[in-house]
Design an enzyme around this catalytic site. Sequence first.
Site, PDB file in Angstrom:
ATOM      1  N   LYS A 133      21.567 -24.059 -64.275  1.00 32.21           N
ATOM      2  CA  LYS A 133      22.544 -24.406 -65.323  1.00 32.21           C
ATOM      3  C   LYS A 133      23.360 -25.621 -64.889  1.00 32.21           C
ATOM      4  CE  LYS A 133      26.019 -21.193 -63.489  1.00 32.21           C
ATOM      5  NZ  LYS A 133      26.573 -19.831 -63.620  1.00 32.21           N
ATOM      6  N   MET A 145      40.870 -44.518 -61.004  1.00 23.39           N
ATOM      7  CA  MET A 145      39.810 -44.050 -61.902  1.00 23.39           C
ATOM      8  C   MET A 145      38.431 -44.510 -61.423  1.00 23.39           C
ATOM      9  SD  MET A 145      39.267 -44.662 -65.994  1.00 23.39           S
ATOM     10  CE  MET A 145      40.818 -43.911 -66.455  1.00 23.39           C
ATOM     11  N   TYR A 197      47.883 -47.920 -56.259  1.00 20.67           N
ATOM     12  CA  TYR A 197      49.007 -47.632 -57.157  1.00 20.67           C
ATOM     13  C   TYR A 197      50.196 -47.084 -56.389  1.00 20.67           C
ATOM     14  CZ  TYR A 197      46.081 -48.378 -61.254  1.00 20.67           C
ATOM     15  OH  TYR A 197      45.285 -48.939 -62.214  1.00 20.67           O
TER      16      TYR A 197
HETATM   17  C1  LIG Z   1      25.968 -19.075 -62.558  1.00 25.78           C
HETATM   18  C2  LIG Z   1      25.368 -17.741 -62.628  1.00 25.78           C
HETATM   19  C3  LIG Z   1      24.527 -17.298 -61.603  1.00 25.78           C
HETATM   20  C4  LIG Z   1      24.326 -18.066 -60.321  1.00 25.78           C
HETATM   21  O1  LIG Z   1      25.471 -17.857 -59.529  1.00 25.78           O
HETATM   22  P1  LIG Z   1      25.565 -18.525 -58.069  1.00 25.78           P
HETATM   23  O2  LIG Z   1      26.734 -17.872 -57.436  1.00 25.78           O
HETATM   24  O3  LIG Z   1      25.795 -19.969 -58.327  1.00 25.78           O
HETATM   25  O4  LIG Z   1      24.298 -18.242 -57.396  1.00 25.78           O
HETATM   26  C5  LIG Z   1      23.912 -16.064 -61.757  1.00 25.78           C
HETATM   27  N1  LIG Z   1      24.114 -15.326 -62.861  1.00 25.78           N
HETATM   28  C6  LIG Z   1      24.930 -15.716 -63.868  1.00 25.78           C
HETATM   29  C7  LIG Z   1      25.109 -14.842 -65.042  1.00 25.78           C
HETATM   30  C8  LIG Z   1      25.584 -16.931 -63.784  1.00 25.78           C
HETATM   31  O5  LIG Z   1      26.379 -17.322 -64.776  1.00 25.78           O
END
Ligand SMILES: *Cc1c(COP(=O)(O)O)cnc(C)c1O
Length: 367
Positions: free
Chosen positions: A37, A309, A261
């Site tokens: 993800k 930035m 800055y």
């Molecule tokens: C992000 C996620 C994972 C992976 O978690 P990690 O700690 O990054 O391994 C597993 N299951 C669900 C539902 C997640 O949202």
Amino acid sequence: MTAALTPPTLQTLPDPIAANVVRARSRTRARLMAVVKADAYGHGAAPVARAAVAAGASWLGTTDVGDAVAIRAAGLRTPILTWLNPSGIDAEASAAHAIDVAVGSVDELETLLLQRAPAAVRVHLHVDAGMAREGCPEREWETLIARARAAHVDGRIEVRGLMGHLPSADRGDPAANAPAVERMRRARAAVVRAGFGPLLAHLAATSGTLTDPATHLDMVRVGAGLVGIDPSGRTALTGASRLTAPVVHSRAVAVGTAIGYDGSHVTTAETHLSVLPLGYADGIPREISRDAFVEIEGLTHRIVGRVSMDQIVVDTGPRRYARGTTATVFGPGGTTAPTIHDWARWSGSIAHTIVTGIGARVRRSIA
Ligand SMILES: *Cc1c(COP(=O)(O)O)cnc(C)c1O
């Protein structure tokens, strides 16, 4: 003669990803899902998925059917599960591309069943194992399971899995996981009572995988661990990326020179400064401790003055670097370059926020 510099680049390193998968697999008999993800935590979903599958991951996971379709388009045929689905579950795309979807409420299931799909949509029932986030609350389990069972018998969906998520595995203490494991046991019993055969049950993410075999069930879902992060801090994994930037300006400065800055840093000796074209728009945290440094030609040089930035300034002491010299902002570890864990410490955050925060204009490459 060319004026080109190598712009700021985030390089993904497939070998450490493979090594981290092998490491995680050595801790479990369950199958391993590689969670990619958020563009594989900023490392690139397709290359990370490819490296993980080559190292033995047998499932992929992500949070949107669209992301999963992109993984299919990259040529990966591995089973994929998506959950959360912020635009709603696209039943047609999930059926057409053999993408499993997690369903976390009666509403979500009903909405799915209103859609037409070319084949039965593959569903994992997502139950709340104790964090009141996504996942169906226990008082609705019976309704969700009964409705899913009816749709399964009708051939509208094919229920294949049972999913939960651990709220406290990062503590690395099995006792903290026991209530969630017990809830999953109740959920498994409920689906069997409803007439389902054994569903693929999965609960653990990286921390649970590395610290608590009681949570492994049939499959573990490893995301952070792929890219070198063990949230429980128990296992040293290998970083899977390197962020570099070229020196764009370098100069000698006198004692008493105010930098950036508001002149928040003033030199206390004659020294040299180098400017790197990366700032908070690129994911460099603006709030960092005065210890923060980068590596250039094997030497460490502190970041001085405010993070802007688009740029940071480093104090290179007696060294004046040629324009275009490469600075390493973080690397996989094992050298003088800082790691994402150093950046997490300097910014009072976790390594996840460093890797997922790298901005869109940073060029991506694969080693
Ligand atoms: C992000 C996620 C994972 C992976 O978690 P990690 O700690 O990054 O391994 C597993 N299951 C669900 C539902 C997640 O949202």
